[in-house]
Scaffold this motif. Structure first.
Motif, PDB file in Angstrom:
ATOM      1  N   VAL A 171      -8.123 -35.193   5.010  1.00 45.88           N
ATOM      2  CA  VAL A 171      -8.792 -33.900   4.921  1.00 45.88           C
ATOM      3  C   VAL A 171      -8.615 -33.125   6.222  1.00 45.88           C
ATOM      4  CG1 VAL A 171     -11.014 -32.751   4.582  1.00 45.88           C
ATOM      5  CG2 VAL A 171     -10.414 -34.753   3.212  1.00 45.88           C
ATOM      6  N   GLY A 172      -8.684 -33.825   7.339  1.00 51.79           N
ATOM      7  CA  GLY A 172      -8.442 -33.174   8.614  1.00 51.79           C
ATOM      8  C   GLY A 172      -7.001 -32.737   8.796  1.00 51.79           C
ATOM      9  N   ASP A 173      -6.072 -33.340   8.063  1.00 51.87           N
ATOM     10  CA  ASP A 173      -4.668 -32.937   8.139  1.00 51.87           C
ATOM     11  C   ASP A 173      -4.410 -31.592   7.468  1.00 51.87           C
ATOM     12  OD1 ASP A 173      -3.949 -35.263   9.474  1.00 51.87           O
ATOM     13  OD2 ASP A 173      -3.481 -36.344   7.623  1.00 51.87           O
ATOM     14  N   ALA A 174      -5.286 -31.195   6.571  1.00 52.11           N
ATOM     15  CA  ALA A 174      -5.099 -29.945   5.835  1.00 52.11           C
ATOM     16  C   ALA A 174      -5.236 -28.750   6.775  1.00 52.11           C
ATOM     17  CB  ALA A 174      -6.111 -29.843   4.695  1.00 52.11           C
ATOM     18  N   ALA A 175      -4.712 -27.618   6.337  1.00 47.94           N
ATOM     19  CA  ALA A 175      -4.820 -26.393   7.137  1.00 47.94           C
ATOM     20  C   ALA A 175      -6.232 -25.839   7.121  1.00 47.94           C
ATOM     21  CB  ALA A 175      -3.840 -25.343   6.621  1.00 47.94           C
ATOM     22  N   VAL A 176      -6.902 -25.958   5.972  1.00 47.53           N
ATOM     23  CA  VAL A 176      -8.248 -25.396   5.799  1.00 47.53           C
ATOM     24  C   VAL A 176      -9.058 -26.298   4.888  1.00 47.53           C
ATOM     25  CG1 VAL A 176      -9.608 -23.413   5.022  1.00 47.53           C
ATOM     26  CG2 VAL A 176      -7.347 -23.034   6.000  1.00 47.53           C
ATOM     27  N   ASN A 177     -10.333 -26.469   5.203  1.00 50.32           N
ATOM     28  CA  ASN A 177     -11.291 -27.108   4.302  1.00 50.32           C
ATOM     29  C   ASN A 177     -12.291 -26.042   3.868  1.00 50.32           C
ATOM     30  OD1 ASN A 177     -11.529 -29.871   6.627  1.00 50.32           O
ATOM     31  ND2 ASN A 177      -9.937 -29.470   5.108  1.00 50.32           N
ATOM     32  N   VAL A 178     -12.467 -25.878   2.563  1.00 53.03           N
ATOM     33  CA  VAL A 178     -13.404 -24.884   2.026  1.00 53.03           C
ATOM     34  C   VAL A 178     -14.598 -25.613   1.422  1.00 53.03           C
ATOM     35  CG1 VAL A 178     -13.741 -22.963   0.439  1.00 53.03           C
ATOM     36  CG2 VAL A 178     -11.502 -23.304   1.516  1.00 53.03           C
ATOM     37  N   TYR A 179     -15.767 -25.404   2.013  1.00 54.00           N
ATOM     38  CA  TYR A 179     -17.009 -25.965   1.485  1.00 54.00           C
ATOM     39  C   TYR A 179     -17.801 -24.874   0.779  1.00 54.00           C
ATOM     40  CZ  TYR A 179     -16.707 -30.424   4.026  1.00 54.00           C
ATOM     41  OH  TYR A 179     -16.343 -31.672   4.472  1.00 54.00           O
ATOM     42  N   LEU A 180     -18.313 -25.191  -0.404  1.00 53.78           N
ATOM     43  CA  LEU A 180     -19.243 -24.315  -1.095  1.00 53.78           C
ATOM     44  C   LEU A 180     -20.621 -24.934  -0.991  1.00 53.78           C
ATOM     45  CD1 LEU A 180     -16.988 -23.412  -4.121  1.00 53.78           C
ATOM     46  CD2 LEU A 180     -17.639 -21.927  -2.237  1.00 53.78           C
ATOM     47  N   MET A 181     -21.577 -24.174  -0.443  1.00 52.86           N
ATOM     48  CA  MET A 181     -22.890 -24.675  -0.071  1.00 52.86           C
ATOM     49  C   MET A 181     -23.984 -23.916  -0.818  1.00 52.86           C
ATOM     50  SD  MET A 181     -22.206 -26.825   2.633  1.00 52.86           S
ATOM     51  CE  MET A 181     -23.583 -26.809   3.795  1.00 52.86           C
ATOM     52  N   ALA A 182     -25.086 -24.612  -1.130  1.00 56.08           N
ATOM     53  CA  ALA A 182     -26.196 -23.993  -1.846  1.00 56.08           C
ATOM     54  C   ALA A 182     -27.524 -24.462  -1.284  1.00 56.08           C
ATOM     55  CB  ALA A 182     -26.113 -24.323  -3.336  1.00 56.08           C
ATOM     56  N   ASP A 183     -28.532 -23.622  -1.427  1.00 56.36           N
ATOM     57  CA  ASP A 183     -29.901 -23.958  -1.051  1.00 56.36           C
ATOM     58  C   ASP A 183     -30.585 -24.521  -2.290  1.00 56.36           C
ATOM     59  OD1 ASP A 183     -32.606 -24.042  -0.380  1.00 56.36           O
ATOM     60  OD2 ASP A 183     -32.499 -22.255   0.878  1.00 56.36           O
ATOM     61  N   VAL A 184     -30.485 -25.835  -2.475  1.00 54.58           N
ATOM     62  CA  VAL A 184     -31.001 -26.473  -3.686  1.00 54.58           C
ATOM     63  C   VAL A 184     -32.504 -26.252  -3.818  1.00 54.58           C
ATOM     64  CG1 VAL A 184     -31.398 -28.710  -4.800  1.00 54.58           C
ATOM     65  CG2 VAL A 184     -29.144 -28.163  -3.862  1.00 54.58           C
ATOM     66  N   GLY A 185     -33.230 -26.351  -2.706  1.00 57.30           N
ATOM     67  CA  GLY A 185     -34.669 -26.157  -2.764  1.00 57.30           C
ATOM     68  C   GLY A 185     -35.053 -24.782  -3.267  1.00 57.30           C
ATOM     69  N   ALA A 186     -34.410 -23.741  -2.742  1.00 60.17           N
ATOM     70  CA  ALA A 186     -34.725 -22.379  -3.158  1.00 60.17           C
ATOM     71  C   ALA A 186     -34.361 -22.145  -4.615  1.00 60.17           C
ATOM     72  CB  ALA A 186     -33.985 -21.379  -2.267  1.00 60.17           C
ATOM     73  N   ILE A 187     -33.261 -22.709  -5.044  1.00 62.94           N
ATOM     74  CA  ILE A 187     -32.807 -22.528  -6.429  1.00 62.94           C
ATOM     75  C   ILE A 187     -33.772 -23.187  -7.408  1.00 62.94           C
ATOM     76  CG2 ILE A 187     -30.993 -23.159  -8.076  1.00 62.94           C
ATOM     77  CD1 ILE A 187     -29.014 -22.835  -5.687  1.00 62.94           C
ATOM     78  N   VAL A 188     -34.122 -24.441  -7.148  1.00 60.76           N
ATOM     79  CA  VAL A 188     -35.015 -25.159  -8.063  1.00 60.76           C
ATOM     80  C   VAL A 188     -36.401 -24.527  -8.052  1.00 60.76           C
ATOM     81  CG1 VAL A 188     -36.082 -27.385  -8.581  1.00 60.76           C
ATOM     82  CG2 VAL A 188     -33.691 -27.287  -7.857  1.00 60.76           C
ATOM     83  N   GLU A 189     -36.848 -24.086  -6.898  1.00 60.75           N
ATOM     84  CA  GLU A 189     -38.159 -23.435  -6.814  1.00 60.75           C
ATOM     85  C   GLU A 189     -38.203 -22.180  -7.679  1.00 60.75           C
ATOM     86  OE1 GLU A 189     -42.082 -23.011  -5.635  1.00 60.75           O
ATOM     87  OE2 GLU A 189     -40.726 -24.676  -5.147  1.00 60.75           O
ATOM     88  N   ALA A 190     -37.114 -21.439  -7.718  1.00 63.36           N
ATOM     89  CA  ALA A 190     -37.096 -20.159  -8.432  1.00 63.36           C
ATOM     90  C   ALA A 190     -36.787 -20.297  -9.915  1.00 63.36           C
ATOM     91  CB  ALA A 190     -36.076 -19.221  -7.780  1.00 63.36           C
ATOM     92  N   VAL A 191     -35.819 -21.149 -10.267  1.00 65.89           N
ATOM     93  CA  VAL A 191     -35.370 -21.194 -11.666  1.00 65.89           C
ATOM     94  C   VAL A 191     -35.373 -22.598 -12.256  1.00 65.89           C
ATOM     95  CG1 VAL A 191     -34.024 -19.075 -11.519  1.00 65.89           C
ATOM     96  CG2 VAL A 191     -32.941 -21.233 -10.918  1.00 65.89           C
ATOM     97  N   GLY A 192     -35.993 -23.552 -11.571  1.00 60.56           N
ATOM     98  CA  GLY A 192     -36.168 -24.872 -12.144  1.00 60.56           C
ATOM     99  C   GLY A 192     -34.952 -25.767 -12.017  1.00 60.56           C
ATOM    100  N   ASN A 193     -35.076 -26.963 -12.607  1.00 58.43           N
ATOM    101  CA  ASN A 193     -34.031 -27.971 -12.497  1.00 58.43           C
ATOM    102  C   ASN A 193     -32.703 -27.525 -13.082  1.00 58.43           C
ATOM    103  OD1 ASN A 193     -35.657 -29.930 -11.236  1.00 58.43           O
ATOM    104  ND2 ASN A 193     -36.523 -30.559 -13.195  1.00 58.43           N
TER     105      ASN A 193
END
Length: 544
Positions: free
Chosen positions: A459-481
């Motif tokens: 993974v470190g050999d690659a030119a770019v690593n793209v991470y997609l990140m989310a606020d699980v707590g905020a999401i579940v609090e607002a719209v449930g599981n």
């Protein structure tokens, strides 16, 4: 039933947890990668044809349900076989150590292919003018491109009820249902399979949307539906196999009603098993905790994603600026970039972008195993991000049943660990799709990148690593599981689009990886301190 936040915490990877894990794969009990029905007949619904020559980069950039391509007369009919083939069918066969290995159209964790497609259709005209497809409920067989006939007749009204007459489903000639058979992935990944269900259905749906939109059809992902009624229609037991998403394709402008179905009789199809399934109760428990009881509940749930004026609600995502919300100035690429500095990206326009068609791109797609350290073009990098990370046509982001739903990145943020891109200094960045810009949030290096990805140095050999990140707590609090499902899916579809955008370029390749969850958050903090990784994609040039 387990809360989605608890599930996520219980299934995080850490160096200590992996060192203590004594689990070993039992290859003698490996499940087959597809379902085989004992009693249901098979039917060919047409041969696989080549979709229109729409460039993949154009098709995946469609962020609303409506296609941005005007269909020709010969593409107005929905070619169900071709649609399913390029979403989930076998696209290449390779001899590996004396054995035949079949590779599917979409990437899947561990090549275990636990995601199945079912089609609920009205009467469909054939694209070539032949007899067409009779209304029914069908299961797609990826090995033969044929369909098992589960029910005959028009059952689209069941889906209309399950979604509270959501326009996309109620008006669709065909709706596809993606499911996950838990054991087929849990054999290797155990309790992480619930995450993988949405990553892997996401890559399938990315292909499906690209082919449908590239063919000029309306296509929308529907996440709000009564789960148990859909499971009964398909004859599946959610403790073993569960419905994940619906994808409504096309629009029936005839004005005919699909509400002509009496209460459905149960079916209990027998399938052949190649192994003895091991039960992981956490999987079905997490799924049951996220279900909706009926169409009315589905409609109410969808309304939570938009405010009173129909605007999408943000769920812990970070707008341009630093963690305190400071707006940073947009500047051209420099020799060095300090924290908070903005770098403008310059993706190519539609006229000069790669014209590789959708079908050819899907057939070319691979999972790159070795990367060169050679830098990639900044414009190709910018183009991949621009086309892959835009909005996704999700029902829950439509305003009161809007015909044009789009999820404008309010569930997930994109972060890039840049190691080798021409003109862009190495570092950790947040990517802003609407502005085609990066904002530097810290330093990184190849060794750190490999460590974050379960100590996989590739993974470190690659030119770019793209991470997609989310606020699980905020999401579940607002719209449930169920919101957790949508966040994983939104990242999964973008993961699939990253594959397609990358492989539309002749000199690039890439692959999805997994990660030490909390280590990634720590590395991207303080900006991402409230967020946890959903998916990771590494792209670059193949090693010689």
């Amino acid at each position: 039933m387990v809360d989605a936040r608890e599930y996520h915490e219980r299934t995080k990877h850490s160096p200590r947890e992996l060192r203590a894990d004594e689990f070993e794969l039992d290859f003698s009990n490996r499940p087959r990668p597809s379902k085989e029905y004992v009693d249901f007949p098979r039917r060919s619904l047409g041969t696989v044809s080549t979709p229109p020559e729409t460039p993949a980069l154009q098709a995946i950039a469609t962020d609303t349900a409506e296609s941005n391509r005007t269909p020709d007369d010969d593409t107005l009919s929905i070619d169900l076989t071709t649609l399913c083939h390029y979403a989930a069918g076998v696209t290449k066969t390779i001899e590996v150590r004396g054995e035949t290995a079949k590779f599917r159209a979409a990437a899947c964790t561990g090549k275990l292919y636990h995601v199945d497609l079912y089609a609920i259709t009205g009467d469909l005209d054939a694209p070539d003018g032949d007899d067409g497809t009779d209304a029914g409920v069908y299961h797609y067989d990826p090995n033969t491109d044929e369909f098992h006939v589960l029910r005959e007749g028009d059952y689209r009204g069941v889906l209309a009820d399950a979604t509270d007459d959501h326009p996309g489903v109620a008006d669709a000639p065909v709706t596809l249902v993606a499911t996950s058979e838990w054991w087929r992935n849990a054999w290797k990944y155990r309790n992480r399979t619930y995450r993988h269900a949405f990553w892997d259905s996401g890559t399938v749906l990315a292909n499906l949307l690209a082919v449908a939109h590239g063919s000029g059809h309306r296509a929308e992902v529907v996440t709000g539906f009564a789960d148990d009624s859909v499971a009964r229609l398909l004859g599946i037991d959610p403790d073993d196999e569960a419905p994940l998403e619906l994808v409504a394709v096309g629009r029936d402008d005839s004005g005919s009603s699909v509400r002509t179905v009496e209460p459905i009789d149960p079916i209990d199809p027998e399938t052949r098993l190649a192994s003895d399934p091991v039960d992981y109760p956490l999987l079905s428990d997490a799924w049951h905790a996220s279900t909706l009881s009926d169409g009315e509940a589905a409609a109410e749930w969808r309304e939570r994603f938009v405010d009173g004026e129909g605007n999408s609600v943000p769920f812990g995502t970070h707008p341009p600026g630093d963690s305190e919300g400071r707006e940073a100035s947009l500047e051209q690429p420099a020799r060095s970039a300090g924290d908070g500095e903005r770098i403008a990206l310059d993706p190519v326009d539609e006229d000069t972008a790669s014209a590789r068609p959708v079908a050819n791109t899907i057939e070319r797609r691979g999972s790159l195993r070795e990367y060169s350290h050679e830098p990639i073009s900044s414009r190709k990098f910018a183009t991949v991000l621009d086309r892959a990370l835009g909005g996704v046509p999700l029902d829950c982001f439509g305003a009161s049943g809007s015909a044009e739903p789009t999820e404008p990145s309010t569930l997930v943020d994109a972060y890039c660990l840049v190691h080798a891109v021409e003109g862009i200094p190495s570092g950790a960045y947040q990517y802003y799709h609407g502005e085609d810009a990066l904002e530097r949030i810290g330093d990184t290096d190849r060794e750190i990148a490999g460590h974050l990805a379960l100590d996989q140095s590739v993974v470190g050999d690659a030119a770019v690593n793209v991470y997609l990140m989310a606020d699980v707590g905020a999401i579940v609090e607002a719209v449930g599981n169920r919101g957790y499902r949508v966040a994983q899916l939104a990242a999964g579809i973008r993961l699939g689009r990253l594959y397609l955008a990358t492989y539309s370029h002749r000199t690039l390749g890439g692959r999805g990886f997994t990660f030490y969850d909390d280590r990634v958050t720590e590395h991207l903090s303080p900006r991402a301190a409230n967020q946890t990784p959903m998916t990771l994609f590494a792209l670059g040039k193949p090693a010689e």
